[in-house]
Design a protein around this motif. Structure first.
Motif, PDB file in Angstrom:
ATOM      1  N   THR A 281       0.859  -1.181   0.000  1.00  0.00           N
ATOM      2  CA  THR A 281       0.000   0.000   0.000  1.00  0.00           C
ATOM      3  C   THR A 281       0.898   1.234   0.000  1.00  0.00           C
ATOM      4  N   PHE A 282       0.344   2.368  -0.375  1.00  0.00           N
ATOM      5  CA  PHE A 282       1.099   3.622  -0.310  1.00  0.00           C
ATOM      6  C   PHE A 282       1.623   3.843   1.107  1.00  0.00           C
ATOM      7  N   ALA A 283       0.790   3.572   2.097  1.00  0.00           N
ATOM      8  CA  ALA A 283       1.194   3.805   3.490  1.00  0.00           C
ATOM      9  C   ALA A 283       2.399   2.960   3.861  1.00  0.00           C
ATOM     10  N   GLU A 284       2.445   1.707   3.398  1.00  0.00           N
ATOM     11  CA  GLU A 284       3.561   0.821   3.742  1.00  0.00           C
ATOM     12  C   GLU A 284       4.883   1.288   3.150  1.00  0.00           C
ATOM     13  N   LEU A 285       4.830   2.016   2.039  1.00  0.00           N
ATOM     14  CA  LEU A 285       6.057   2.503   1.414  1.00  0.00           C
ATOM     15  C   LEU A 285       6.399   3.929   1.804  1.00  0.00           C
ATOM     16  N   CYS A 286       5.416   4.801   1.830  1.00  0.00           N
ATOM     17  CA  CYS A 286       5.689   6.238   1.934  1.00  0.00           C
ATOM     18  C   CYS A 286       5.330   6.860   3.272  1.00  0.00           C
ATOM     19  N   GLU A 287       4.629   6.133   4.126  1.00  0.00           N
ATOM     20  CA  GLU A 287       4.396   6.629   5.481  1.00  0.00           C
ATOM     21  C   GLU A 287       5.361   5.987   6.466  1.00  0.00           C
ATOM     22  N   ALA A 288       6.060   4.959   6.020  1.00  0.00           N
ATOM     23  CA  ALA A 288       7.080   4.307   6.844  1.00  0.00           C
ATOM     24  C   ALA A 288       8.403   5.058   6.708  1.00  0.00           C
ATOM     25  N   ARG A 304       8.344  -6.185 -10.772  1.00  0.00           N
ATOM     26  CA  ARG A 304       6.999  -5.631 -10.926  1.00  0.00           C
ATOM     27  C   ARG A 304       6.472  -5.261  -9.539  1.00  0.00           C
ATOM     28  N   ILE A 305       5.986  -4.038  -9.413  1.00  0.00           N
ATOM     29  CA  ILE A 305       5.527  -3.525  -8.122  1.00  0.00           C
ATOM     30  C   ILE A 305       4.077  -3.062  -8.240  1.00  0.00           C
ATOM     31  N   PHE A 306       3.258  -3.474  -7.279  1.00  0.00           N
ATOM     32  CA  PHE A 306       1.888  -2.984  -7.143  1.00  0.00           C
ATOM     33  C   PHE A 306       1.849  -2.011  -5.964  1.00  0.00           C
ATOM     34  N   ILE A 307       1.218  -0.853  -6.162  1.00  0.00           N
ATOM     35  CA  ILE A 307       1.033   0.113  -5.071  1.00  0.00           C
ATOM     36  C   ILE A 307      -0.451   0.451  -5.004  1.00  0.00           C
ATOM     37  N   ASP A 308      -1.090   0.123  -3.893  1.00  0.00           N
ATOM     38  CA  ASP A 308      -2.516   0.396  -3.691  1.00  0.00           C
ATOM     39  C   ASP A 308      -2.722   1.705  -2.930  1.00  0.00           C
ATOM     40  N   HIS A 309      -3.776   2.428  -3.323  1.00  0.00           N
ATOM     41  CA  HIS A 309      -4.320   3.536  -2.539  1.00  0.00           C
ATOM     42  C   HIS A 309      -3.370   4.716  -2.381  1.00  0.00           C
ATOM     43  N   ILE A 310      -2.854   5.214  -3.499  1.00  0.00           N
ATOM     44  CA  ILE A 310      -2.067   6.462  -3.471  1.00  0.00           C
ATOM     45  C   ILE A 310      -3.052   7.607  -3.252  1.00  0.00           C
ATOM     46  N   PRO A 311      -2.893   8.387  -2.180  1.00  0.00           N
ATOM     47  CA  PRO A 311      -3.859   9.453  -1.888  1.00  0.00           C
ATOM     48  C   PRO A 311      -3.480  10.757  -2.576  1.00  0.00           C
ATOM     49  N   LEU A 312      -4.355  11.753  -2.439  1.00  0.00           N
ATOM     50  CA  LEU A 312      -3.975  13.112  -2.818  1.00  0.00           C
ATOM     51  C   LEU A 312      -2.884  13.571  -1.860  1.00  0.00           C
ATOM     52  N   LEU A 313      -1.909  14.303  -2.392  1.00  0.00           N
ATOM     53  CA  LEU A 313      -0.763  14.753  -1.600  1.00  0.00           C
ATOM     54  C   LEU A 313      -0.849  16.261  -1.403  1.00  0.00           C
ATOM     55  N   ASN A 314      -0.642  16.687  -0.161  1.00  0.00           N
ATOM     56  CA  ASN A 314      -0.733  18.109   0.149  1.00  0.00           C
ATOM     57  C   ASN A 314       0.326  18.480   1.172  1.00  0.00           C
ATOM     58  N   ALA A 315       0.231  19.697   1.698  1.00  0.00           N
ATOM     59  CA  ALA A 315       1.246  20.194   2.628  1.00  0.00           C
ATOM     60  C   ALA A 315       1.341  19.346   3.887  1.00  0.00           C
ATOM     61  N   ASP A 316       0.235  18.706   4.276  1.00  0.00           N
ATOM     62  CA  ASP A 316       0.258  17.858   5.465  1.00  0.00           C
ATOM     63  C   ASP A 316       0.956  16.533   5.217  1.00  0.00           C
ATOM     64  N   ARG A 317       1.219  16.240   3.958  1.00  0.00           N
ATOM     65  CA  ARG A 317       1.877  14.980   3.604  1.00  0.00           C
ATOM     66  C   ARG A 317       3.240  15.250   2.943  1.00  0.00           C
ATOM     67  N   ARG A 318       3.970  16.224   3.428  1.00  0.00           N
ATOM     68  CA  ARG A 318       5.213  16.613   2.777  1.00  0.00           C
ATOM     69  C   ARG A 318       6.233  15.477   2.785  1.00  0.00           C
ATOM     70  N   ASN A 319       6.401  14.811   3.927  1.00  0.00           N
ATOM     71  CA  ASN A 319       7.369  13.712   3.996  1.00  0.00           C
ATOM     72  C   ASN A 319       6.959  12.566   3.081  1.00  0.00           C
ATOM     73  N   HIS A 337       8.079  -2.462 -13.766  1.00  0.00           N
ATOM     74  CA  HIS A 337       6.702  -2.354 -14.231  1.00  0.00           C
ATOM     75  C   HIS A 337       5.813  -2.041 -13.026  1.00  0.00           C
ATOM     76  N   LEU A 338       5.093  -0.946 -13.104  1.00  0.00           N
ATOM     77  CA  LEU A 338       4.303  -0.441 -11.976  1.00  0.00           C
ATOM     78  C   LEU A 338       2.809  -0.602 -12.241  1.00  0.00           C
ATOM     79  N   HIS A 339       2.092  -1.101 -11.232  1.00  0.00           N
ATOM     80  CA  HIS A 339       0.632  -1.120 -11.237  1.00  0.00           C
ATOM     81  C   HIS A 339       0.197  -0.319 -10.017  1.00  0.00           C
ATOM     82  N   ALA A 340      -0.671   0.654 -10.199  1.00  0.00           N
ATOM     83  CA  ALA A 340      -1.026   1.527  -9.086  1.00  0.00           C
ATOM     84  C   ALA A 340      -2.495   1.917  -9.127  1.00  0.00           C
ATOM     85  N   SER A 341      -3.067   2.090  -7.949  1.00  0.00           N
ATOM     86  CA  SER A 341      -4.391   2.707  -7.831  1.00  0.00           C
ATOM     87  C   SER A 341      -4.205   4.014  -7.060  1.00  0.00           C
ATOM     88  N   ALA A 342      -4.843   5.072  -7.557  1.00  0.00           N
ATOM     89  CA  ALA A 342      -4.597   6.401  -6.996  1.00  0.00           C
ATOM     90  C   ALA A 342      -5.874   7.226  -6.949  1.00  0.00           C
TER      91      ALA A 342
END
Length: 387
Positions: A281-288, A304-319, A337-342
């Motif tokens: 998930t996005f959280a497992e990669l980018c919130e860790a 090949r990498i799957f990334i689920d649930h990429i959210p909208l990114l804003n000032a509160d999600r700078r890191n 090769h990337l598969h993503a849901s956003a």
């Protein structure tokens, strides 16, 4: 290692040839950069015999002054203008065996690994050299007198603090630098912590490279996409179903399992893996608390990498935004090769464009479009694209 051929062609001649063949469009801005790269090729070829003119010179090399370096090139401009293509053409033609082409994040990860290894040697009493930078620079210069960096960018304070000292040593040893970037040198590491300590590197860089802007009006990556179903937006049950279907189909029914990637006394947890395919998930990669070295390790382990649930990114999600930019750089550079849901199409993911992330996210957007294009997907996973 294969012997370096005596290239008859130059970067500008290769561009002309591809233009005549119809594989490239004529672009005056690219041709101007090509001519500057040709100058570096000529200088490298002229220097090569001078270094081997005397056997005794090699024996007493350490008693002489360091070799004079060749002025390199720093090419900056917007995404998709052909910077990487030009640098790769140059790298293939460069008449030296000792050359290295890498994404800048990958190079700095290697530097930090070497510094760590040196400090371990100091701790174990295997060396008395307390400062790790000179011996690390010596190792790097011995392996590559030509360094070519794609997407030169500085966002990490650990990188920023070491660059001036490291490149002072590398340039003193005659290393030549070719770099591409989205920003000019003065805009590197903007608003970064302790930026005043980083500024000497900017001055040093300008002394040793020619700074050139690539102002081509065309983004050659856009327009290639045929909207293959590998990037799904918006989020919702339908996107989840399509991601699950692609995962099952590509996994060919094999059971998935969690795996771990060892990383110097710690591990990167991969929650779902099937062979050379991983899902996060996005959280497992980018919130860790992960960084460039971790994303590079993932890119080297999987095709090949799957990334689920990429959210909208804003000032509160700078890191999280910074990590996402670095993650996409690592996956793209290894041609994963990337598969993503956003939550939205790439150009709408970052809701507010400002600061370093605003500049760099333009590159991320372009790469996300490229990674879903037929040209990109037709290349075997794990191989770098030529475009």
């Amino acid at each position: 290692m294969q012997p370096i051929p005596d290239y008859a062609r130059s970067v500008s001649e290769e561009l002309k040839s591809r233009t005549l063949a119809g594989t490239l469009k004529a672009d005056p801005a690219q041709m101007d950069v090509a001519r500057h790269l040709d100058r570096v090729l000529i200088d490298l070829k002229a220097r090569k015999p001078a270094r081997k003119s005397s056997a005794l010179g090699w024996i007493f090399a350490k008693r002489r002054a360091m070799p004079e370096g060749i002025r390199g090139l720093y090419v900056h401009g917007s995404v998709g203008r052909g910077k990487t293509m030009l640098m790769d053409l140059f790298f293939e033609m460069a008449p030296t065996e000792k050359k290295r082409r890498a994404h800048f994040h990958e190079f700095m990860a290697d530097v930090h690994n070497r510094i760590h290894a040196h400090r371990q040697k100091l701790k174990n009493g295997e060396t008395k050299q307390a400062d790790p930078v000179p011996p690390v620079a010596e190792q790097l210069a011995e392996q590559a007198e030509l360094l070519c960096f794609d997407e030169f960018t500085v966002t990490d304070i650990a990188d920023a603090m070491i660059l001036s000292r490291l490149f002072t040593e590398l340039f003193a040893r005659g290393c030549t630098l070719i770099a591409t970037s989205n920003v000019e040198p003065d805009n590197l590491y903007p608003n970064g912590l302790n930026r005043g300590l980083f500024l000497p590197f900017v001055g040093l860089l300008k002394q040793h490279v020619e700074v050139l802007s690539l102002d081509s009006p065309t983004d050659y990556r856009l327009g290639k996409g045929d909207h293959l179903p590998v990037y799904l937006a918006p989020l919702g049950p339908e996107a989840d179903r399509q991601m699950d279907r692609a995962w099952m189909m590509l996994g060919k029914g094999q059971p998935e399992k969690p795996v771990e990637i060892a990383m110097k006394g710690r591990v990167i947890a991969v929650p779902r893996a099937v062979g050379r395919m991983a899902r996060f998930t996005f959280a497992e990669l980018c919130e860790a608390p992960l960084g460039a070295v971790d994303f590079l390790a993932i890119a080297e382990r999987f095709d090949r990498i799957f990334i689920d649930h990429i959210p909208l990114l804003n000032a509160d999600r700078r890191n999280e935004t910074k990590r996402f930019i670095i993650l996409i750089d690592a996956l793209y550079d290894h041609h994963i090769h990337l598969h993503a849901s956003a939550a939205a199409e790439p150009e709408a993911l970052l809701t507010v464009r400002k600061g370093t992330e605003g500049f760099e996210f333009d590159r991320t957007v372009s790469r996300l479009f490229e990674m879903r294009s037929r040209d990109y997907l037709n290349v075997e996973a794990g191989q770098k694209s030529e475009v």
